[in-house]
Design a protein around this motif. Structure first.
Motif, PDB file in Angstrom:
ATOM      1  N   UNK A   1      27.840  20.283  27.549  1.00  0.00           N
ATOM      2  CA  UNK A   1      27.467  19.475  28.875  1.00  0.00           C
ATOM      3  C   UNK A   1      28.086  18.144  29.049  1.00  0.00           C
ATOM      4  N   UNK A   2      28.496  17.835  30.123  1.00  0.00           N
ATOM      5  CA  UNK A   2      29.088  16.488  30.436  1.00  0.00           C
ATOM      6  C   UNK A   2      27.743  15.459  30.324  1.00  0.00           C
ATOM      7  N   UNK A   3      28.281  14.284  29.930  1.00  0.00           N
ATOM      8  CA  UNK A   3      27.168  13.316  29.514  1.00  0.00           C
ATOM      9  C   UNK A   3      26.264  12.915  30.936  1.00  0.00           C
ATOM     10  N   UNK A   4      27.326  12.774  31.662  1.00  0.00           N
ATOM     11  CA  UNK A   4      26.467  12.528  33.318  1.00  0.00           C
ATOM     12  C   UNK A   4      25.403  13.264  33.763  1.00  0.00           C
ATOM     13  N   UNK A   5      25.819  14.700  33.599  1.00  0.00           N
ATOM     14  CA  UNK A   5      24.693  15.731  33.838  1.00  0.00           C
ATOM     15  C   UNK A   5      23.604  15.738  32.966  1.00  0.00           C
ATOM     16  N   UNK A   6      24.046  15.664  31.732  1.00  0.00           N
ATOM     17  CA  UNK A   6      22.890  15.536  30.638  1.00  0.00           C
ATOM     18  C   UNK A   6      21.624  14.707  31.057  1.00  0.00           C
ATOM     19  N   UNK A   7      22.315  13.467  31.207  1.00  0.00           N
ATOM     20  CA  UNK A   7      21.467  12.386  31.458  1.00  0.00           C
ATOM     21  C   UNK A   7      20.495  12.298  32.584  1.00  0.00           C
ATOM     22  N   UNK A   8      21.489  12.810  33.642  1.00  0.00           N
ATOM     23  CA  UNK A   8      20.692  13.089  35.088  1.00  0.00           C
ATOM     24  C   UNK A   8      19.486  14.091  34.579  1.00  0.00           C
ATOM     25  N   UNK A   9      19.911  15.488  34.131  1.00  0.00           N
ATOM     26  CA  UNK A   9      18.723  16.314  33.994  1.00  0.00           C
ATOM     27  C   UNK A   9      17.626  15.614  33.194  1.00  0.00           C
ATOM     28  N   UNK A  10      17.627  14.602  32.527  1.00  0.00           N
ATOM     29  CA  UNK A  10      16.548  14.065  31.658  1.00  0.00           C
ATOM     30  C   UNK A  10      15.809  13.197  32.598  1.00  0.00           C
ATOM     31  N   UNK A  11      16.309  13.060  33.833  1.00  0.00           N
ATOM     32  CA  UNK A  11      15.507  12.306  34.952  1.00  0.00           C
ATOM     33  C   UNK A  11      15.726  10.873  35.084  1.00  0.00           C
ATOM     34  N   UNK A  12      16.838  10.320  34.487  1.00  0.00           N
ATOM     35  CA  UNK A  12      17.350   9.118  34.554  1.00  0.00           C
ATOM     36  C   UNK A  12      17.607   8.551  35.774  1.00  0.00           C
ATOM     37  N   UNK A  13      18.021   9.415  36.537  1.00  0.00           N
ATOM     38  CA  UNK A  13      18.602   9.099  37.720  1.00  0.00           C
ATOM     39  C   UNK A  13      19.512  10.282  38.519  1.00  0.00           C
ATOM     40  N   UNK A  14      19.972  10.205  39.606  1.00  0.00           N
ATOM     41  CA  UNK A  14      20.963  11.143  40.191  1.00  0.00           C
ATOM     42  C   UNK A  14      22.215  11.080  39.471  1.00  0.00           C
ATOM     43  N   UNK A  15      22.939  12.013  39.622  1.00  0.00           N
ATOM     44  CA  UNK A  15      24.301  11.822  38.953  1.00  0.00           C
ATOM     45  C   UNK A  15      24.948  10.594  39.379  1.00  0.00           C
ATOM     46  N   UNK A  16      24.953  10.373  40.620  1.00  0.00           N
ATOM     47  CA  UNK A  16      25.812   8.966  41.062  1.00  0.00           C
ATOM     48  C   UNK A  16      25.071   7.898  40.310  1.00  0.00           C
ATOM     49  N   UNK A  17      23.741   7.804  40.357  1.00  0.00           N
ATOM     50  CA  UNK A  17      23.095   6.783  39.545  1.00  0.00           C
ATOM     51  C   UNK A  17      23.528   6.573  38.127  1.00  0.00           C
ATOM     52  N   UNK A  18      23.475   7.661  37.440  1.00  0.00           N
ATOM     53  CA  UNK A  18      23.658   7.893  36.216  1.00  0.00           C
ATOM     54  C   UNK A  18      25.365   7.228  35.683  1.00  0.00           C
ATOM     55  N   UNK A  19      26.428   7.604  36.714  1.00  0.00           N
ATOM     56  CA  UNK A  19      27.772   7.530  36.635  1.00  0.00           C
ATOM     57  C   UNK A  19      27.638   5.885  36.785  1.00  0.00           C
TER      58      UNK A  19
END
Length: 236
Positions: A1-19
């Motif tokens: 799983x790509x890091x952006x998706x992984x971190x977004x799925x953990x609730x840190x923010x939307x994919x745009x916010x995590x990027x």
């Protein structure tokens, strides 16, 4: 799983916010080196603003729920997610309570985003004992233990009798009640069926897990040993 998706799925923010977090250098490895979205890094080595990344999917935790909180994401009042890091309510898959404790009941609540684990815990086939401490409005009359253990007690609007339950008297108006099923408001309805009223209700134990010294409002993640202990007390 790509890091952006992984971190977004953990609730840190939307994919745009995590990027954007990657662009700002907020995501690093354990040595403080800035990571990029296409890097391949072990989960345990990832840091967000210097803090370890939250546990991956498969998280299970125990929460000491105080009274006054509901097991919901949408209630207008206080909810159990208010007691967790705010991003935990945004995890995908959803971190869900395993069963429920009503607003006026305190005690041990399990939560997980592992659907198989949740099903195993709540399944009637698991026969996990759940212990409740009830404070009653009136003195126990003396025959409650026999009534609850008989396996014939019918609750109002129910079509099948309750499974046998164990009552241990702690005082004239206090008792432990151990159940192996989880019907709606079951403890309160059982005491109502024998002419009493529950004034306070607390659940200190599920299976082999107990709150012990975990303070009200606090939580901790469960490891493999905890989950093994949880099922060790299942009734055959």
């Amino acid at each position: 799983m790509k890091l952006v998706k992984l971190i977004a799925n953990l609730g840190y923010g939307s994919r745009k916010e995590v990027a954007a977090m990657f662009r700002d250098g907020r995501i690093t490895d354990a040595e403080g080196e800035v990571l990029y979205a296409d890097d391949r890094v072990e989960h345990d080595a990832i840091r967000v603003d210097g803090a370890p990344l939250d546990p991956p999917a498969g998280l299970a935790l125990m929460l000491h729920k105080p009274t006054g909180y509901t097991c919901s994401t949408k209630d207008p009042g206080r909810v159990i997610y208010d007691l967790l890091p705010s991003r935990y309510r945004l995890r995908s898959p959803l971190l869900s309570p395993v069963g429920r404790l009503d607003r006026d009941t305190s005690g041990l609540l399990l939560m997980t985003d592992d659907g198989q684990l949740l099903h195993r815990i709540v399944s009637p086939k698991s026969h996990l004992p759940k212990v409740y401490e009830a404070t009653l409005a009136s003195d126990l009359r003396g025959d409650e233990a026999a009534v609850f253990a008989g396996g014939t007690l019918m609750l109002e609007s129910e079509k099948t009798p309750l499974a046998p339950a164990t009552l241990e008297v702690l005082g004239p108006r206090r008792a432990w009640l151990t159940l192996t099923e989880g019907r709606y408001h079951q403890v309160r309805r059982m005491f109502a069926a024998v002419g009493n009223h529950v004034e306070a209700l607390h659940r200190p134990r599920i299976g082999g897990l107990a709150l012990d010294d975990l303070p009200a409002g606090q939580w901790r993640a469960l490891g493999a040993a905890d989950l093994q202990r949880l099922f060790e007390s299942a009734v055959p």
